[in-house]
Design an enzyme around this catalytic site. Structure first.
Site, short mmCIF file in Angstrom:
data_model
loop_
_atom_site.label_atom_id
_atom_site.label_comp_id
_atom_site.label_asym_id
_atom_site.label_seq_id
_atom_site.Cartn_x
_atom_site.Cartn_y
_atom_site.Cartn_z
N GLU A 63 38.66 37.40 45.69
CA GLU A 63 38.31 38.71 45.16
C GLU A 63 38.09 38.60 43.65
O GLU A 63 38.84 37.94 42.94
CB GLU A 63 39.41 39.73 45.46
CG GLU A 63 39.51 40.04 46.95
CD GLU A 63 40.58 41.07 47.28
OE1 GLU A 63 40.41 41.79 48.29
OE2 GLU A 63 41.59 41.13 46.55
N CYS A 78 36.92 40.10 36.13
CA CYS A 78 38.12 39.32 36.38
C CYS A 78 37.81 38.35 37.53
O CYS A 78 37.53 38.79 38.65
CB CYS A 78 39.28 40.23 36.75
SG CYS A 78 40.83 39.37 37.11
N CYS A 85 47.42 31.44 45.86
CA CYS A 85 48.15 30.99 44.68
C CYS A 85 49.51 30.47 45.13
O CYS A 85 50.12 31.00 46.06
CB CYS A 85 48.33 32.13 43.68
SG CYS A 85 49.10 31.65 42.12
N CYS A 89 54.85 34.40 41.95
CA CYS A 89 55.35 35.49 41.11
C CYS A 89 55.86 36.63 41.99
O CYS A 89 55.17 37.07 42.93
CB CYS A 89 54.26 35.99 40.17
SG CYS A 89 53.71 34.76 38.97
N CYS A 92 53.58 39.80 42.60
CA CYS A 92 52.13 39.60 42.81
C CYS A 92 51.80 39.37 44.28
O CYS A 92 52.42 38.54 44.95
CB CYS A 92 51.67 38.39 41.99
SG CYS A 92 49.89 38.07 42.13
N GLY A 138 44.98 33.14 41.92
CA GLY A 138 45.22 31.78 41.49
C GLY A 138 45.61 31.70 40.02
O GLY A 138 45.71 32.70 39.31
N SER A 170 43.61 32.41 31.62
CA SER A 170 45.00 32.87 31.70
C SER A 170 45.80 31.98 32.64
O SER A 170 45.31 31.54 33.68
CB SER A 170 45.04 34.32 32.20
OG SER A 170 46.38 34.75 32.35
N SER A 192 50.83 34.03 30.50
CA SER A 192 51.63 35.04 31.19
C SER A 192 53.09 34.61 31.17
O SER A 192 53.54 33.83 32.02
CB SER A 192 51.13 35.22 32.63
OG SER A 192 49.81 35.70 32.65
N HIS A 194 55.97 36.86 30.89
CA HIS A 194 56.73 37.84 31.70
C HIS A 194 58.17 38.05 31.24
O HIS A 194 58.68 39.16 31.33
CB HIS A 194 56.69 37.48 33.19
CG HIS A 194 55.31 37.38 33.74
ND1 HIS A 194 54.38 38.38 33.57
CD2 HIS A 194 54.68 36.39 34.43
CE1 HIS A 194 53.23 38.01 34.14
NE2 HIS A 194 53.40 36.82 34.67
N ASN A 278 52.21 46.88 38.96
CA ASN A 278 51.48 47.68 39.95
C ASN A 278 52.14 47.53 41.32
O ASN A 278 52.74 46.50 41.63
CB ASN A 278 50.02 47.23 40.01
CG ASN A 278 49.27 47.55 38.73
OD1 ASN A 278 49.15 48.71 38.35
ND2 ASN A 278 48.77 46.52 38.06
N CYS A 324 45.93 44.52 38.48
CA CYS A 324 46.62 43.25 38.25
C CYS A 324 47.78 43.09 39.22
O CYS A 324 48.61 43.97 39.38
CB CYS A 324 47.13 43.22 36.81
SG CYS A 324 47.91 41.67 36.35
#
Length: 367
Positions: A63, A78, A85, A89, A92, A138, A170, A192, A194, A278, A324
């Site tokens: 995507e 994006c 991946c 995380c 995610c 990924g 990123s 990233s 976090h 999110n 995200c």
């Protein structure tokens, strides 16, 4: 080079750079398609953000997301760097898929090609496509060689011609050595983080347990100093996904401010990008911090490290799972799954520093 078109940020025109003679020679060697993949579905959200499902020849798909700016005359794409991946995380959805394989540089760049075509012909996207962020499915740091090559393709004046400052790679920073590969890419870098506290970061990003934050930061600093002195004139980014009651307190903000200080020392400018988490189905306990906590976090970072620019990212496309942390391909063909598992068993998809396998897959954009 077997480039297809150029799509510079200041022009909507495109020009053919593969001559008929070259095209004929490629066909003679079995290469009949010059851009891998195709858009299978396009799903617009209410705010104009559009999620594209791009499927490749082996049946696997990723995507990509077109994000028109709310005020400025630009659109950001994006792109994904892997099918799935393996970073895991906690917040995610992509990590729940697992990793099927790396994308080639051609397949990463092809996402821009197809998105540019779509954006140029649909009424949903009215603002020009000028920016690309490698923040989709990924991790660019795991697939660092192909991601860096894709960045070269996107910023090459004879190919897509994007400004180097408008392309951002990123990564969560898988290893200190990965920074050396990424630092050579002609674009901005984003890390990233976090959380600036090792124990909490390992809970949020379980695969980060093999390297401490200080080791990863030192790898980044060494790469900037040794590989890329010009980076001092470019903006870097440190990102943190903020979760209510988990990593959004003033102590978390102070630790983050102190952590980024040495990075600011070697860069002209550092942006701290704060991303309210999110919603994802597998982690309903993770909630977005309220505005008061977000404001306190921003003010604390600025107070302890006034040299950085701090911003809270505006959530876009979440009503269509395009925000995200929400990207995940839900339908993969049985044949594609079996093929990907076989490649994974041979160790192809887990390599951080080698290209994806396949004799012709993805060829056509940057070979």
């Amino acid at each position: 080079a077997v480039a297809t078109t150029t799509a510079g940020s200041s022009s909507s025109s495109s020009s053919e750079v593969v001559t008929p003679k070259t095209r004929a020679a490629l066909r003679a060697h079995g290469i009949t398609r010059f851009v891998p993949g195709a858009i299978e579905t396009a799903t617009p959200a209410t705010d104009g953000t559009t999620k594209l499902l791009i499927r490749f020849d082996d049946g696997l798909a990723v995507e990509s997301v077109l994000i028109p700016h709310l005020r400025l005359p630009r659109t950001t794409l994006c792109v994904s760097t892997q099918v799935g991946c393996d970073r895991g995380c906690a917040f995610c959805a992509t990590g729940r898929m697992g990793l099927f394989r790396n994308l080639t540089a051609c397949e990463i760049a092809a996402q821009f090609f197809w998105a540019y075509q779509y954006a140029s012909t649909t009424a949903f996207i009215e603002k020009p496509l000028t920016n690309v962020v490698f923040m989709g499915m990924g991790d660019a740091g795991v697939n660092c060689v192909e991601s860096a090559r894709a960045a070269e393709t996107l910023t090459d004046d004879l190919r897509f011609g994007l400004a180097k400052a408008k392309v951002t790679l990123s990564t969560v920073g898988p290893t200190p050595d990965a920074w050396r590969v990424l630092a050579k890419a002609p674009c901005a870098l984003a890390w990233s983080v976090h959380s600036a506290e090792d124990g909490l970061r390992r809970r949020l990003v379980p695969t980060s347990s093999h390297s401490s934050l200080s080791e990863l930061r030192q790898g980044l600093l060494d790469a900037i100093r040794d590989e890329r002195p010009a980076v001092r004139t470019r903006t870097m980014m440190v990102a943190a996904t903020l979760i209510d009651g988990v990593n959004d307190g003033v102590d978390d903000a102070r630790q983050l401010a102190e952590f980024v200080g040495p990075i600011v020392d070697v860069c002209a400018k550092l942006n701290v990008d704060l991303i309210p988490v999110n919603a994802v189905d597998h982690a309903p306990q993770f909630r977005r911090p309220d505005d008061a906590r977000l404001t306190a976090f921003v003010e604390t970072v600025k107070r302890h490290e006034p040299r950085v620019h701090v911003a809270v990212r505006v959530t876009r496309g979440d009503d269509e799972d395009a925000a995200c942390g929400q990207l995940a391909v839900k339908e993969l063909s049985r044949g594609a799954l079996q093929s990907a598992r076989k490649r994974s068993m041979r160790g192809v998809s887990s390599s951080s520093f080698s290209s994806s396998s396949g004799s012709n897959r993805g060829r056509g954009v940057v070979v």
